[in-house]
Motif scaffolding. Structure first.
Motif: not given
Length: 235
Positions: A140, A159, A163, A146
């Motif tokens: 990631c 986040y 992911r 982002t």
């Protein structure tokens, strides 16, 4: 995962800050500042004069190179030019910090996923990581644009964990700035200071409430757990 650094179960994932943690970008960042100074008919500055501010992005670089703050009218003129110059030669001298290649190899050999969470914008992060052949190896990448939030907000780290499919409480974040440690702690991660990064004379990492301090990348082995972890020096 904290507080025990040695032994135990390996983390779900390891996330790194970019500048001053995963990569030594100071030479190329300094070169961009000096090209801009040359355009302004100013003498070049040594890397040592700029290195401690690299983790603070273009605000830090323009302060070190020109004494400017974002409120200065000249800042708005020089900032896009500095970023353009940096993008043109983004991976000339930038390298992994000594020992970091071995850390990444160990993570991958042990199927420990790793990634990057940085405040650097994606249009700089992606070409830099691709130029160094790191892009396909990461689970990631979260850049500064982002999401709407950036470090020290914990959202980019949460986040990234989501992911990857990792539990924040079972994951590590490594960074060389106070905002990195604040974000990591607020995300519920084990937060480690990259002491080999771009710490300035005014930084007081002992007051950041970090879970550990890494003098060099290989010190991270002590936090990776598992019987196969390489031997580390006494801390």
């Amino acid at each position: 995962m904290n507080p025990s650094p040695a032994g135990g179960v390996p983390p779900d994932c390891v996330l790194f800050d970019l500048d001053g943690t995963l990569l030594d970008t100071a030479p190329d960042m300094t070169a961009a500042v000096n090209r801009l100074r040359q355009e302004r008919h100013l003498p070049a500055l040594p890397v040592a004069a700029i290195r401690p501010t690299v983790s603070h992005g273009s605000p830090g670089m323009l302060k070190a190179g020109f004494g400017l703050t974002p409120d200065d009218p000249l800042y708005a003129e020089l900032n896009p030019r500095f970023l353009a110059l940096y993008r043109e030669a983004i991976a000339v001298e930038t390298v992994l910090f000594p020992g970091m290649a071995e850390v990444l190899d160990y993570l991958e050999a042990g199927s420990i996923r790793w990634g990057v969470v940085t405040n650097k914008p994606g249009w700089l992060t992606e070409p830099l990581l691709k130029a160094l052949d790191l892009w396909p190896r990461m689970a990631c990448v979260v850049s500064g644009d982002t999401l709407s939030a950036r470090k020290p907000d914990p959202e980019p780290l949460l986040y990234a964990c989501a992911r990857i499919g990792a539990l924040p409480g079972r994951s590590l974040y490594v960074g060389d700035a106070e905002r990195d440690i604040l974000a990591g702690k607020q995300a519920g991660m084990t937060a480690l200071v990259a002491g080999f990064g771009y710490l300035g004379a005014e930084d007081r990492p002992e007051h950041w409430n970090a879970d550990g301090f890494l003098q060099q990348p290989s010190d991270l082995f002590a936090w990776l757990g598992g019987p196969a972890a390489p031997a580390t020096r006494n801390r």
